[in-house]
Each structure stands twice: as structure tokens, then as C-alpha cells.
Design a protein around this motif. Structure first.
Motif, PDB file in Angstrom:
ATOM      1  N   GLY A 283       0.802  -1.224   0.000  1.00 37.43           N
ATOM      2  CA  GLY A 283       0.000   0.000   0.000  1.00 37.43           C
ATOM      3  C   GLY A 283       0.828   1.263   0.000  1.00 37.43           C
ATOM      4  N   GLY A 284       2.148   1.123  -0.208  1.00 34.65           N
ATOM      5  CA  GLY A 284       3.007   2.289  -0.186  1.00 34.65           C
ATOM      6  C   GLY A 284       3.008   3.045  -1.503  1.00 34.65           C
ATOM      7  N   GLN A 285       3.505   4.267  -1.463  1.00 32.98           N
ATOM      8  CA  GLN A 285       3.679   5.070  -2.673  1.00 32.98           C
ATOM      9  C   GLN A 285       4.940   5.896  -2.536  1.00 32.98           C
ATOM     10  OE1 GLN A 285       0.625   8.027  -3.322  1.00 32.98           O
ATOM     11  NE2 GLN A 285       0.557   8.650  -1.183  1.00 32.98           N
ATOM     12  N   GLY A 286       5.519   6.271  -3.675  1.00 36.52           N
ATOM     13  CA  GLY A 286       6.758   7.035  -3.639  1.00 36.52           C
ATOM     14  C   GLY A 286       7.864   6.252  -2.954  1.00 36.52           C
ATOM     15  N   ASP A 287       8.567   6.905  -2.022  1.00 36.53           N
ATOM     16  CA  ASP A 287       9.670   6.260  -1.320  1.00 36.53           C
ATOM     17  C   ASP A 287       9.205   5.151  -0.390  1.00 36.53           C
ATOM     18  OD1 ASP A 287      11.465   7.906  -2.607  1.00 36.53           O
ATOM     19  OD2 ASP A 287      11.632   9.330  -0.934  1.00 36.53           O
ATOM     20  N   THR A 288       7.945   5.154   0.008  1.00 37.91           N
ATOM     21  CA  THR A 288       7.443   4.104   0.907  1.00 37.91           C
ATOM     22  C   THR A 288       6.997   2.852   0.149  1.00 37.91           C
ATOM     23  OG1 THR A 288       5.138   4.868   0.925  1.00 37.91           O
ATOM     24  CG2 THR A 288       6.658   5.891   2.506  1.00 37.91           C
ATOM     25  N   ALA A 289       6.979   2.922  -1.179  1.00 40.28           N
ATOM     26  CA  ALA A 289       6.622   1.751  -1.986  1.00 40.28           C
ATOM     27  C   ALA A 289       7.778   0.757  -1.967  1.00 40.28           C
ATOM     28  CB  ALA A 289       6.303   2.173  -3.413  1.00 40.28           C
ATOM     29  N   LYS A 290       7.541  -0.443  -1.476  1.00 39.78           N
ATOM     30  CA  LYS A 290       8.588  -1.459  -1.365  1.00 39.78           C
ATOM     31  C   LYS A 290       8.281  -2.721  -2.159  1.00 39.78           C
ATOM     32  CE  LYS A 290      10.636   1.223   1.608  1.00 39.78           C
ATOM     33  NZ  LYS A 290      11.813   2.022   1.187  1.00 39.78           N
ATOM     34  N   PHE A 291       7.008  -2.928  -2.541  1.00 42.72           N
ATOM     35  CA  PHE A 291       6.627  -4.198  -3.160  1.00 42.72           C
ATOM     36  C   PHE A 291       5.571  -3.943  -4.230  1.00 42.72           C
ATOM     37  CE2 PHE A 291       4.732  -8.278  -3.770  1.00 42.72           C
ATOM     38  CZ  PHE A 291       5.650  -9.233  -3.354  1.00 42.72           C
ATOM     39  N   LYS A 292       5.974  -3.968  -5.484  1.00 45.03           N
ATOM     40  CA  LYS A 292       5.071  -3.822  -6.624  1.00 45.03           C
ATOM     41  C   LYS A 292       5.542  -4.821  -7.680  1.00 45.03           C
ATOM     42  CE  LYS A 292       3.602   0.039  -4.571  1.00 45.03           C
ATOM     43  NZ  LYS A 292       2.276   0.192  -3.926  1.00 45.03           N
ATOM     44  N   ARG A 293       4.860  -5.937  -7.803  1.00 46.24           N
ATOM     45  CA  ARG A 293       5.358  -7.022  -8.639  1.00 46.24           C
ATOM     46  C   ARG A 293       4.274  -7.631  -9.527  1.00 46.24           C
ATOM     47  NH1 ARG A 293       9.198 -10.516  -4.436  1.00 46.24           N
ATOM     48  NH2 ARG A 293      10.709  -8.842  -4.012  1.00 46.24           N
ATOM     49  N   VAL A 294       4.730  -8.286 -10.587  1.00 47.10           N
ATOM     50  CA  VAL A 294       3.865  -9.096 -11.435  1.00 47.10           C
ATOM     51  C   VAL A 294       4.342 -10.538 -11.318  1.00 47.10           C
ATOM     52  CG1 VAL A 294       2.958  -9.503 -13.742  1.00 47.10           C
ATOM     53  CG2 VAL A 294       3.543  -7.168 -13.033  1.00 47.10           C
ATOM     54  N   TYR A 295       3.410 -11.430 -10.948  1.00 48.60           N
ATOM     55  CA  TYR A 295       3.712 -12.851 -10.826  1.00 48.60           C
ATOM     56  C   TYR A 295       3.007 -13.650 -11.915  1.00 48.60           C
ATOM     57  CZ  TYR A 295       5.826 -12.352  -6.183  1.00 48.60           C
ATOM     58  OH  TYR A 295       6.649 -12.015  -5.139  1.00 48.60           O
ATOM     59  N   LEU A 296       3.612 -14.767 -12.300  1.00 49.17           N
ATOM     60  CA  LEU A 296       2.968 -15.779 -13.122  1.00 49.17           C
ATOM     61  C   LEU A 296       2.470 -16.842 -12.164  1.00 49.17           C
ATOM     62  CD1 LEU A 296       2.456 -16.584 -16.115  1.00 49.17           C
ATOM     63  CD2 LEU A 296       4.594 -17.872 -16.000  1.00 49.17           C
ATOM     64  N   ALA A 297       1.147 -16.988 -12.063  1.00 50.13           N
ATOM     65  CA  ALA A 297       0.535 -17.919 -11.119  1.00 50.13           C
ATOM     66  C   ALA A 297      -0.059 -19.100 -11.877  1.00 50.13           C
ATOM     67  CB  ALA A 297      -0.545 -17.211 -10.306  1.00 50.13           C
ATOM     68  N   ASP A 298       0.247 -20.314 -11.419  1.00 45.12           N
ATOM     69  CA  ASP A 298      -0.109 -21.547 -12.126  1.00 45.12           C
ATOM     70  C   ASP A 298      -1.053 -22.381 -11.262  1.00 45.12           C
ATOM     71  OD1 ASP A 298      -0.099 -24.078 -13.460  1.00 45.12           O
ATOM     72  OD2 ASP A 298       1.890 -23.667 -14.270  1.00 45.12           O
ATOM     73  N   THR A 299      -2.213 -22.725 -11.815  1.00 42.73           N
ATOM     74  CA  THR A 299      -3.204 -23.488 -11.054  1.00 42.73           C
ATOM     75  C   THR A 299      -2.844 -24.960 -10.891  1.00 42.73           C
ATOM     76  OG1 THR A 299      -4.495 -23.991 -13.057  1.00 42.73           O
ATOM     77  CG2 THR A 299      -5.072 -21.975 -11.843  1.00 42.73           C
ATOM     78  N   ARG A 300      -1.813 -25.438 -11.595  1.00 43.02           N
ATOM     79  CA  ARG A 300      -1.507 -26.878 -11.555  1.00 43.02           C
ATOM     80  C   ARG A 300      -0.849 -27.324 -10.257  1.00 43.02           C
ATOM     81  NH1 ARG A 300       1.017 -26.932 -17.562  1.00 43.02           N
ATOM     82  NH2 ARG A 300       1.706 -24.906 -16.753  1.00 43.02           N
ATOM     83  N   ASP A 301      -0.399 -26.368  -9.437  1.00 42.86           N
ATOM     84  CA  ASP A 301       0.100 -26.683  -8.094  1.00 42.86           C
ATOM     85  C   ASP A 301       1.095 -27.842  -8.134  1.00 42.86           C
ATOM     86  OD1 ASP A 301       0.452 -26.846  -5.355  1.00 42.86           O
ATOM     87  OD2 ASP A 301      -1.434 -27.892  -4.998  1.00 42.86           O
ATOM     88  N   ARG A 302       2.213 -27.616  -8.790  1.00 42.72           N
ATOM     89  CA  ARG A 302       3.195 -28.685  -8.998  1.00 42.72           C
ATOM     90  C   ARG A 302       3.840 -29.164  -7.701  1.00 42.72           C
ATOM     91  NH1 ARG A 302       4.170 -29.190 -14.450  1.00 42.72           N
ATOM     92  NH2 ARG A 302       3.563 -27.428 -15.774  1.00 42.72           N
ATOM     93  N   ASP A 303       3.891 -28.329  -6.670  1.00 43.25           N
ATOM     94  CA  ASP A 303       4.509 -28.759  -5.420  1.00 43.25           C
ATOM     95  C   ASP A 303       3.504 -29.321  -4.417  1.00 43.25           C
ATOM     96  OD1 ASP A 303       3.213 -26.456  -4.691  1.00 43.25           O
ATOM     97  OD2 ASP A 303       5.017 -25.368  -4.079  1.00 43.25           O
ATOM     98  N   GLY A 304       2.204 -29.367  -4.808  1.00 49.27           N
ATOM     99  CA  GLY A 304       1.195 -30.038  -4.000  1.00 49.27           C
ATOM    100  C   GLY A 304       0.874 -29.376  -2.676  1.00 49.27           C
ATOM    101  N   ASP A 305       1.088 -28.055  -2.574  1.00 51.77           N
ATOM    102  CA  ASP A 305       0.800 -27.384  -1.304  1.00 51.77           C
ATOM    103  C   ASP A 305      -0.598 -26.779  -1.249  1.00 51.77           C
ATOM    104  OD1 ASP A 305       1.094 -25.261  -3.032  1.00 51.77           O
ATOM    105  OD2 ASP A 305       2.641 -24.229  -1.886  1.00 51.77           O
TER     106      ASP A 305
END
Length: 391
Positions: A283-305
């Protein structure tokens, strides 16, 4: 429009295998354009009467017209233009009754660095599909009726949108006319839901359908909640499956786990039958922004968690900018509080836009209201996306 030259820059390192998924390196900025914060719909109604006088980041309220802001969903029309969805307006049901929900048509031009607004249409319910009272007698929808946060376009030209107040799925014509009754998600109700009837909501305010995905075959929708449902593991988000032919949820759902319970998702889009791109942000902005990412998410759950597998595709706070596009340095940051739009331009290029929360957010320059920025980034490896993801 997004020029071909800006989408074909050469890249850095090759992909490295990691549990069957590519390990993406640093993304590169290939295009930058922006729309000034104080952009309004010509000839539109006054707005912002319930937010106070301000000034907010140097801007006084209310406004003589409707601001072109709050981009919370994007559709690539594949002709150099994009449809972008404005959300509920000023952040709450209580202060957004004079904000008209709207889809804007925009044309970004990285050569000039400008975004042109070509037009758009308001969302409305003239056929009375919404069963509860609306704010306006003419049934034009406002930010006190719905908080639309995501949008997809179907082959027939109609649109589906995900709302946070229900949460509901909403189906609109090509011109914004609601075509059927809002579709609820069984067992989930937000604080703004008019059917609580004294019961407790089980999801937080503004934590409904932040992401909405159209499957690559066009037969299903996958709405992604922004918040955790009461009783679920904190940080786990429900990613449900909706059958468009049956107009019903299938009962199948997947789990997207946030990297931190304080994070939120911003948008999602299909890459193929099993893989989806998801914006995750703090929820940060400017200098307080620490985490802004794009992930590839896979429904196949290869690690079974029991969770969708996640691969980091791009860190939006660390983008290479060797050509110093936009007048920025060799490292480009997208440091906005709310980054809520991602789209596939080609197999290695993403378009990403911010929701500027006009006039409240000030992530680019302290004390100055954020513009609506449109960037394209080139990934360090191809996604190998299903060709239908580009329709």
C-alpha cells in the motif's frame, strides 16, 4: 499507439529453469506515456462534492466535470487503443454518489509520451436488472452503487466487470447497458452488500473482485478476490471459476497466496489454460513503496501445497531503462499506491497502468496528484502464451 519499435527491444539474460517454470530476470521499459491528472470528460456533470474542499495535492474540490481517473481495469482492443475502466470514484460508497461509472477509450503514444482520450461511455441499468435501489432516477450507475474494479471484453463485444461492493459479476453491452442481474458469489458478502440483513460481512471493505480473467477459450470467467474471506488462512485469496454458458459458478476454485498479509492484488489476466499474470502490491507510494510485482501464477500446483505456484515475472520498482524513456534514469520505478492494470501486448511485452486515485495519490512527485501512467515492459524471457490470450 504503441509502436512496434518500442515493443521489440533486445533483452538481457536467458531464462533459467526453476521447478519447471522460467526464472525471469529484470524487465526493460519499452514505452512510457501519461495522461495529466486534471483531465475531465468534456461537457460532463460536476463531481467530488462529498470529498471536502481540499486542496488535495494542490487541487481544490469539487470539480466542474467528471475526472478521467481511477483506471482499475484495461482491455486491449488490438488496434493501438485500449478501454480503461474507472472504479467507484473517490474511494468509498459514501463520497462517490456523484461519480459516474465509465469506460474510457484511450490511445497511448510512447513517441510523444502522451495518452489521448478518444471517448467512452457511462455504465447504466435502464432495463432495471439491479434489484436494489440505485442512486439516480435515470439509473446511470455511480460509485455509490458499485465499485467496478476489473473488466474483460467478450468476442461479441460485450463486457463483464468485477465489483467489490457485492461482490458481483456485472455484464454490460458494448455501450455500457447492464444486460442481466448482478451475479453474487455464494457465501461471500462485503460490508457494502445491501443483502446483509443484519449479518456480519465476511470480507473486508473494498476487498471484493479486484481481478477478473476471461479464460483463453472464452467459456469461463475467473474472478479474484482482493481480500481473504473470514475463516480462510490470512493472505489466501479465492480464485473462483464461473461458467459463462451455464451462468453459474462451477464450485471449482484455486488459492492465490499473497507474499504478505498486508499486500493486495491489483489485476489478473490469462496466459493460457493454467497460467495467469497477477499484480501483487503493497500500500506504499513514492519512497514508501517497497513491493510492486507481477507474478505468473499456475493453477496446476506442482509442489502439491494446495496453492497456485508463483513465479516472479517483473519487479515494477526495478525496471531497466537504458534509453531513459520518459525522462527517467536508467532504473525506472512504478511507485504508485494502486497499480491495477496488466495486459499482454505480445509474448514478451506487458502493458501496465496505475489507478491514480485522483486527487489523493501522490506517488510520483510528493505533493502533486498522480497522472494516469501507461507503460510497456519487455520481459527477459517469453511467456509461451496461448495464442488465444491475445484476442
Amino acid at each position: 499507439m504503441v509502436s512496434a519499435a518500442l515493443l521489440t527491444l533486445s533483452l538481457a539474460s536467458p531464462a533459467v529453469a526453476d521447478r519447471g517454470a522460467p526464472d525471469f530476470g529484470r524487465a526493460t521499459l519499452t514505452g512510457f506515456a501519461s495522461l495529466p491528472a486534471e483531465t475531465f470528460v468534456p461537457g460532463s456533470e460536476p463531481s467530488g462534492s462529498a470529498i471536502g474542499a481540499g486542496p488535495f495535492n494542490g487541487i481544490a474540490a469539487p470539480f466542474a466535470h467528471q475526472p478521467v481517473q481511477g483506471f482499475s481495469g484495461v482491455v486491449n482492443r488490438r488496434d493501438g487503443t485500449f478501454d480503461v475502466l474507472s472504479d467507484n470514484g473517490y474511494g468509498t460508497k459514501a463520497n462517490s454518489a456523484d461519480f459516474l461509472l465509465r469506460v474510457h477509450r484511450i490511445e497511448p503514444d510512447p513517441r510523444t509520451g502522451k495518452v489521448t482520450v478518444l471517448g467512452g461511455f457511462n455504465l447504466s441499468d435502464p432495463d432495471r436488472h439491479v434489484p436494489f435501489p440505485l442512486t439516480r432516477a435515470d439509473r446511470v450507475l455511480t460509485g455509490a452503487d458499485f465499485d467496478v474494479e476489473s473488466i474483460v471484453r467478450m468476442p461479441d463485444g460485450t463486457y463483464w466487470s468485477g465489483d467489490e461492493f457485492g461482490p458481483w459479476l456485472l455484464h454490460f453491452s458494448a455501450k455500457g447497458r447492464l444486460l442481466e442481474a448482478p451475479v453474487a458469489l455464494d457465501g461471500v458478502k462485503a460490508p457494502e452488500n445491501p443483502y446483509l440483513n443484519g449479518a456480519q460481512p465476511n470480507i473486508g471493505s473494498s476487498k471484493g473482485f479486484e481481478g477478473l480473467v476471461r479464460s483463453v477459450d472464452g467459456c469461463r470467467l475467473y474472478p479474484l478476490l482482493e481480500g481473504t474471506v473470514t475463516g480462510d488462512t490470512p493472505g489466501d485469496l479465492r480464485f473462483s471459476e464461473f461458467d459463462l454458458r451455464k451462468r453459474a459458478y462451477t464450485g471449482k476454485r484455486f488459492v492465490y497466496r499473497l507474499e504478505s498479509t498486508s499486500n493486495a492484488i491489483g489485476d489478473a489476466i490469462a496466459v493460457d489454460r493454467h497460467r495467469f499474470l497477477v499484480i501483487e502490491r503493497d500500500g506504499g507510494q513514492g519512497d514508501t513503496a517497497k513491493f510492486k510485482r507481477v507474478y505468473l501464477a499456475d493453477t496446476r500446483d506442482r509442489d502439491g501445497d494446495g496453492l497456485m505456484d508463483k513465479t516472479l515475472v517483473a519487479d515494477l520498482l526495478d525496471i531497466a531503462n537504458p534509453k531513459r524513456l520518459g525522462g527517467f534514469g536508467e532504473t525506472f520505478r512504478f511507485p504508485f499506491q494502486t497499480i491495477e492494470d496488466v495486459n499482454l501486448v505480445d509474448d514478451r511485452t506487458l502493458a501496465v497502468l496505475n489507478d491514480n486515485n485522483f486527487p489523493f495519490s501522490s506517488g510520483r512527485t510528493p505533493g502533486k496528484a498522480d497522472d494516469n501512467e501507461f507503460i510497456t515492459i519487455r520481459l527477459s524471457a517469453p511467456l509461451h502464451a496461448d495464442w488465444r490470450a491475445f484476442r
